[in-house]
Design an enzyme around this catalytic site. Structure first.
Site, short mmCIF file in Angstrom:
data_model
loop_
_atom_site.label_atom_id
_atom_site.label_comp_id
_atom_site.label_asym_id
_atom_site.label_seq_id
_atom_site.Cartn_x
_atom_site.Cartn_y
_atom_site.Cartn_z
N ARG A 1 0.87 -1.19 0.00
CA ARG A 1 0.00 0.00 0.00
C ARG A 1 0.90 1.24 0.00
NH1 ARG A 1 -3.20 -3.40 3.85
NH2 ARG A 1 -5.33 -3.53 3.04
N GLU B 1 -12.46 -4.46 -6.66
CA GLU B 1 -12.99 -4.04 -5.36
C GLU B 1 -14.21 -3.13 -5.50
OE1 GLU B 1 -9.95 -1.95 -3.16
OE2 GLU B 1 -9.23 -0.90 -4.92
N ARG C 1 -16.73 0.75 5.87
CA ARG C 1 -15.87 -0.22 6.55
C ARG C 1 -15.26 0.31 7.84
NH1 ARG C 1 -10.87 -0.63 2.21
NH2 ARG C 1 -9.59 -1.31 3.95
N CYS D 1 -6.17 -10.02 -2.12
CA CYS D 1 -5.35 -9.31 -1.13
C CYS D 1 -6.19 -8.60 -0.08
CB CYS D 1 -4.40 -8.33 -1.81
SG CYS D 1 -5.26 -7.02 -2.69
C1 PEP Z 1 -9.20 -4.02 -0.21
O1 PEP Z 1 -9.96 -3.08 -0.45
O2 PEP Z 1 -9.59 -5.18 0.02
C2 PEP Z 1 -7.75 -3.80 -0.16
C3 PEP Z 1 -6.93 -4.80 -0.01
O3 PEP Z 1 -7.30 -2.53 -0.24
P1 PEP Z 1 -7.36 -1.47 0.96
O4 PEP Z 1 -7.69 -2.23 2.22
O5 PEP Z 1 -6.05 -0.81 1.03
O6 PEP Z 1 -8.44 -0.55 0.55
MG MG Z 2 -9.27 -1.25 -1.27
#
Ligand code: PEP
Ligand code: MG
Length: 592
Positions: free
Chosen positions: A308, A443, A477, A514
């Site tokens: 990231r 995503e 989230r 991921c």
């Molecule tokens: C996701 O969205 O699942 C991801 C791995 O990216 P991030 O958590 O950095 O948004």
């Molecule tokens: Mg993400």
């Protein structure tokens, strides 16, 4: 819950979201509280009134010392402003403020914060009603002074987390991912917050840093005071305030058990993740900062499935230049040797806001100028990063991944910039390599629907379940109020993942994951059954996931996927997962 802490200090148990496992015991260090608004009233036993008044007096003294220090260090050019501060220093002992607060503590037998709040609101309304501007000003001076006292009573300071130099547990209203990434591991033992959800970046970073964390405690966090002894059980999502001796002993034992358990699971972390019928999976680590790369190797990671990169742009006034980025990426490459490193281009904004955010304030940042959208607008920033990635690719096994792709145009555009960056390096005569895998994160729900067209553009898909769940189920989230709805085994999510998997296989491109779903051992049979070849997660989870893989048969997993996809309710799916793999998890995965 008994919060009459001054009549008799009682142990209090608070529950929140278990964001990062582990247990720590230490003193509470309050940061970023919202002062007066979070003040709670609680009674003080007569025998403790003197102690409470002393606490108020020492907050006043601390405030006076602070003011004096500011006055002494005031630049010469602005000396005329010192008058205001000197007035504030005098007001600290003003009978209306100082005397009345002490009287209120004594007469009403309440805590100092509450007494101060009551006194100040009385003073405020008295001065507000006055015609004379001088007196109105005096009222506002009193409010300023009382705010300073209140901060000292609550233990609230304008802290820079990176500068905390005691072994403490942070207690915060909220911690941004940028603040969390600044935590000094040798000082901060753990943290707890009022807000935040399990899938928030704050929780994810805590896991990577291996700091116990409980998030989303809500308003009840307000009963914790500076220097209170607290226990944070990040595995269970529990916080114990003022623990009894018995509880302390119990948790000391639990810390020992947890350490033994961690030592055991890492013992065979370096073995390959091969199923009983010989299918090998790559189990990779997610990192935010180059320093974390070592823990990926320590936990037996086969590479980095998600780097990231945005954390190098946060908490600083200026963006890094190409050379700085190149050097940081090179550090990662040097440590990882030949193992794959998936560099995700900037996924800035959303909950990972920049300190340098060009004055933009977004009402709905998760749906705003985030990820690839940001890069396609700020093309100079994008080009700088792409050039750094292309340069480092000459030294290691690098892949590039674009975040938040929502349609075909975006990936075409992103690839066009990648080509342009390569051409510019060629023109400049700089060493680079452009022969690497290019992929996208899946995503955003529209990317799931468009997967077949997107697959024609890339070498791999990597499913980002954290955001896929957020955007598909319409759940923030990072919001603890809706955390109960954040259900990874929602049938809609599983059907989407399975659809993407089918499309990847059909188009003969690679299929990775991921998002943090990949870190849950009980979900692994589903991913093996769907055909994933690589799973990437917070480094701590790698050993368990590898162990799980080693106990499974691919053929059984395929049948299991079919069974699960026929179900339409989350509870049915949870029950089936538990029924089918619960014993295996208890006996083989969690037991040793
Ligand atoms: C996701 O969205 O699942 C991801 C791995 O990216 P991030 O958590 O950095 O948004
Ligand atoms: Mg993400």
């Amino acid at each position: 819950m008994n919060i009459n802490r001054y009549t008799d200090v009682k142990e209090i148990e608070l529950s929140g979201i278990n964001a990062s496992p582990g247990i720590c015991i230490g003193k509470a260090y309050l940061v970023g509280r919202e002062g007066v608004d979070v003040v709670k009233k609680y009674p003080i036993a007569p025998k403790n009134l003197d102690k409470e008044i002393k606490r108020f007096k020492s907050a006043v003294k601390k405030t006076r010392d602070e003011l004096q220090c500011i006055i002494d260090n005031f630049p010469e050019d602005f000396r005329h402003n010192v008058n205001i501060l000197e007035t504030h220093a005098l007001l600290l002992k003003d009978k209306m403020l100082y005397g009345s607060t002490i009287e209120t503590i004594e007469n009403e037998k309440v805590n100092a914060e509450w007494a101060l709040k009551m006194v100040v609101s009385r003073i405020k309304s008295m001065f507000e009603g006055m015609a004379d501007e001088y007196f109105r000003e005096r009222g506002s001076d009193i409010v300023h002074v009382s705010d300073r006292i209140m901060r000292n009573l609550l233990g609230q300071e304008q802290v820079n987390i990176a500068e905390i130099n005691k072994r403490v547990i942070l207690v915060a209203h909220d911690l941004s991912p940028a603040q969390t990434s600044q935590i000094q591991l040798e000082r901060i033992m753990g943290f707890i917050t009022e807000r935040g959800g399990k899938a928030s970046h704050t929780g994810i970073i805590a896991q990577t840093l291996e700091i116990p964390a409980v998030l989303g405690l809500g308003k009840k966090i307000g009963i914790i005071r500076h220097d209170d002894i607290i226990i944070v059980d990040g595995s269970q999502g529990l916080v114990i305030v003022n623990p009894s001796d018995e509880t302390l002993i119990h948790y000391e034992e639990k810390i020992g058990e947890y350490e033994t358990y961690k030592a055991n699971i890492t013992r065979d972390a370096h073995l390959t993740a091969k199923t009983l019928d010989h299918l090998t999976l790559n189990i990779m680590g997610n990192i935010e900062l180059p320093e974390e790369v070592v823990s990926v190797l320590d936990y037996g990671g086969d590479g980095i499935g998600l780097y990231r990169t945005e954390f190098q742009y946060m908490s600083r006034p200026e963006f890094p230049d190409e050379m700085e980025l190149f050097e940081k990426y090179k550090d990662v490459v040097d440590v990882m040797g030949n193992k794959p490193i998936t560099i995700r281009t900037l996924d800035i904004n959303g909950d990972k806001a920049l300190s340098k955010n060009n004055g933009t304030h977004e009402v709905n940042p998760a749906l705003g100028l985030r990820g690839i959208r940001y890069c396609l607008k700020k093309t100079d920033i994008f080009m700088t990063q792409l050039r750094a990635i292309l340069r480092v690719a000459a030294y290691g096994n690098v892949r590039v991944m674009f975040p938040l792709i929502s349609g075909v145009e975006e990936i075409k555009e992103a690839k066009r910039f990648l080509c342009e960056a390569a051409e510019s390096l060629h023109r400049d005569g700089v060493v680079f390599n452009k022969d690497f895998e290019v992929g996208i994160m899946i995503e955003v729900p529209s990317a799931v629907i468009m997967a077949d067209s997107l697959a024609k553009e890339v070498d791999f898909f990597s499913i980002g379940t954290n955001d896929l769940i957020q955007y598909s189920l319409a759940i923030d989230r990072g919001n603890f109020e809706v955390d109960y709805l954040y259900q990874p085994l929602h049938p809609a999510i599983l059907q989407m993942i399975n659809h993407v998997a089918d499309i990847a296989v059909k188009n003969n491109i690679k299929l990775y994951m991921c998002g943090e779903m990949a870190a849950e051992p009980s979900y692994i049979p589903l991913f093996i059954g769907m055909g994933f070849e690589e799973l990437s997660m917070n480094p701590q989870s790698i050993p368990m996931v590898k162990k799980m893989v080693r106990n499974l048969h691919r053929e059984d997993c395929k049948k299991f996927v079919n069974q699960v996809l026929n179900l339409t309710e989350i509870s049915q799916i949870n029950a089936l997962v538990d029924e089918t793999y619960g014993n295996l998890l208890k006996q083989k995965i969690y037991s040793e």
